[in-house]
Design an enzyme around this catalytic site. Structure first.
Site, PDB file in Angstrom:
ATOM      1  N   HIS A 101      -3.684   0.591  -9.952  1.00 46.16           N
ATOM      2  CA  HIS A 101      -2.712   0.961 -10.991  1.00 46.16           C
ATOM      3  C   HIS A 101      -1.459   0.132 -10.693  1.00 46.16           C
ATOM      4  O   HIS A 101      -1.160  -0.129  -9.518  1.00 46.16           O
ATOM      5  CB  HIS A 101      -2.239   2.404 -10.888  1.00 46.16           C
ATOM      6  N   ASP A 104       0.600   1.578  -7.910  1.00 44.76           N
ATOM      7  CA  ASP A 104       0.036   1.565  -6.545  1.00 44.76           C
ATOM      8  C   ASP A 104       0.533   0.346  -5.790  1.00 44.76           C
ATOM      9  O   ASP A 104       0.816   0.419  -4.598  1.00 44.76           O
ATOM     10  CB  ASP A 104      -1.492   1.412  -6.526  1.00 44.76           C
TER      11      ASP A 104
HETATM   12  C1  GLO Z   1      -8.642  10.638 -11.445  1.00 47.72           C
HETATM   13  C2  GLO Z   1      -9.214   9.364 -11.821  1.00 47.72           C
HETATM   14  C3  GLO Z   1      -8.342   8.206 -11.446  1.00 47.72           C
HETATM   15  C4  GLO Z   1      -8.710   7.007 -12.245  1.00 47.72           C
HETATM   16  C5  GLO Z   1      -7.626   6.008 -12.142  1.00 47.72           C
HETATM   17  C6  GLO Z   1      -7.908   4.748 -12.867  1.00 47.72           C
HETATM   18  O1  GLO Z   1      -9.285  11.638 -11.445  1.00 47.72           O
HETATM   19  O2  GLO Z   1     -10.495   9.229 -11.302  1.00 47.72           O
HETATM   20  O3  GLO Z   1      -8.415   7.945 -10.083  1.00 47.72           O
HETATM   21  O4  GLO Z   1      -9.931   6.486 -11.871  1.00 47.72           O
HETATM   22  O5  GLO Z   1      -6.469   6.552 -12.647  1.00 47.72           O
HETATM   23  O6  GLO Z   1      -8.258   4.937 -14.176  1.00 47.72           O
END
Ligand code: GLO
Ligand code: MG
Ligand code: MG
EC number: 5.3.1.5
Length: 437
Positions: A101, A104
């Site tokens: 993200h 991150d």
């Molecule tokens: C949360 C999700 C999250 C997504 C991330 C990317 O439950 O699994 O980790 O995968 O935001 O889309």
């Protein structure tokens, strides 16, 4: 290059007999499964958020994870150092992809402008490291759920300014994904859903979400980014009802809003179980709609009703997944992303290696088992036989669309009674699958 994991060697394939915990027993990147190497079949990916940003905190206590390289601050220096850590980890593991993200990798600034600038600085370092190591970006995404401004959602917020902010963040995240050669762009609904219908105009929210997706796609086209867009279904958490509930709900939204051919799905195991489905069901549902784009590989806990995001170790699960994935010959530009976190009790850096090694081996074994089942063909043959009454006669007319209700009635009036049913043989088939494990 600084050594952040000095005691860890590059992880090698040593085969099933090896007793070395820091070696692959089944994941052999060059081994061929149904015509492609394991490396290309799985396209494994390390996720930035759990692996390099997770602290091990939970609602009852503070973080536990030892990450000696991280000073815990939101400084650019710390963020740059994490990039070096990430690429050392990815390289030692021998995984071809990673994903993030926006927030991150780079700290949020005090204005949008500052956040963009922070992101650019870190992106430049990510690019350098990608070039140096050969690791590639599987997908990028924007975090539209952590900041308090997103309390009511982002693309479904009741606040138009928040919507505009989210759009700006996604615009930038798509641009950086493109600059870094990302192969997909993911949308997980974050807080796109509702807690209570008394304060919610569901119709407007869904309409705004569709417009958001079209704007995102138009922008991607305008800058030349042709990576695959992916929705990630999840039924609940953080909201009571998330709009991207499951594969079926996402595909309904996609079809209804003219997004076919534009958006496929990123299916996550733990989200499937939260929706009351098996992962095999979600994958197969996506596959038959030509929408199985990528997977978030993790697993839940049978006894816990929330998204525990554990590393997958169950070979029965990975076998079922690979039975579907092999049917479509892999994941195309998608991959197998470990959206999974170590338990807070597994607090040493080495635990990150054990977790990924175990997950990759579980998939490699599942793929070998699934390929053996497919090679013998008994399962496929059974299913083919089960529907063979649709291969000719009245069944063929039903399938080619030439039959009418009147035809079917005339046929049955003459015949008097339907042909006898045959056994579904579920137990025999379950035993058959077990024979390959
Ligand atoms: C949360 C999700 C999250 C997504 C991330 C990317 O439950 O699994 O980790 O995968 O935001 O889309
Ligand atoms: Mg996920
Ligand atoms: Mg999840």
């Amino acid at each position: 290059m600084a050594e952040f994991f000095p005691e860890i060697p590059t992880i090698q394939y040593e085969g099933p007999e090896s007793k070395n915990p820091l070696a692959y027993k089944h994941y052999n990147p060059d081994e061929i499964i149904e015509g492609q190497s394991m490396k290309d079949l799985f396209r494994f990916s390390v996720c930035y958020w759990h692996t390099f940003r997770g602290t091990g905190s939970d609602p009852f206590g503070a973080g536990t994870l030892q990450r000696p390289w991280d000073d815990g601050s939101d400084s650019i220096e710390n963020a740059l150092k994490r990039v070096d850590v990430a690429f050392e980890f990815i390289t030692k593991l021998g995984v071809p992809f990673y994903c993030w993200h926006d927030r991150d990798v780079a700290p949020e600034g005090s204005t949008l402008k500052e956040s963009h600038a922070n992101f650019d600085k870190i992106a430049a370092r990510l690019k350098e490291k990608q070039d140096e190591t050969g690791a590639k970006l599987l997908w990028g995404t924007a975090n539209l759920f952590s900041h308090p401004r997103y309390m009511h959602g982002a693309a479904t917020s009741c606040n138009a300014d928040v919507y505009a902010y989210a759009a700006s963040q996604v615009k930038k995240a798509i641009e950086v994904t493109y600059q870094l050669g990302g192969e997909n762009y993911v949308f997980w609904g974050g807080r796109e859903g509702y807690m209570n219908l008394y304060n919610t105009d569901m119709n407007r929210e869904l309409d705004h979400l569709a417009k958001f997706m079209h704007m995102a796609h138009d922008h991607a086209k305008s800058i030349g980014f042709d990576g695959q867009f992916l929705f990630e279904p999840k039924p609940k958490e953080p909201t009571k009802h998330q709009y991207d509930f499951d594969a079926a709900a996402c595909l309904n939204f996609i079809g209804r809003n003219g997004l076919d051919g534009i958006v496929k799905l990123n299916i996550e195991t733990n989200h499937a179980t939260l929706a009351g489905h098996s992962m095999m069901h979600e994958l197969e549902y996506a596959r038959i709609h030509d929408a199985l784009g990528s997977i978030d590989a993790n697993t839940g806990d049978m006894l816990l009703g929330w998204d525990t995001d554990q590393f997958p170790t169950d070979i029965y699960l990975t076998t079922q997944m690979m039975l579907v994935i092999l049917k479509q010959n892999g994941l195309g530009t998608g991959g197998t992303n470990f959206d999974a976190k170590v338990r807070r009790e597994s607090f040493e850096p080495i635990d990150l290696f054990h977790a990924h090694i175990g997950g990759m081996d579980a998939f490699a074994r599942g793929a070998k088992v699934a390929a053996a089942i497919r090679k013998d063909g008994l399962l496929d043959e059974f299913v083919k036989q089960r529907y063979s009454s649709f291969d000719s006669g009245v069944g063929a007319k039903i399938e080619d669309g030439s039959a009418t209700f009147a035809d079917l009635e005339a046929y049955m009036l003459e015949k008097g009674e339907a042909d006898a049913n045959t056994s579904g043989r579920q137990e025999y088939l379950e035993n058959l699958v077990n024979q390959y494990l």
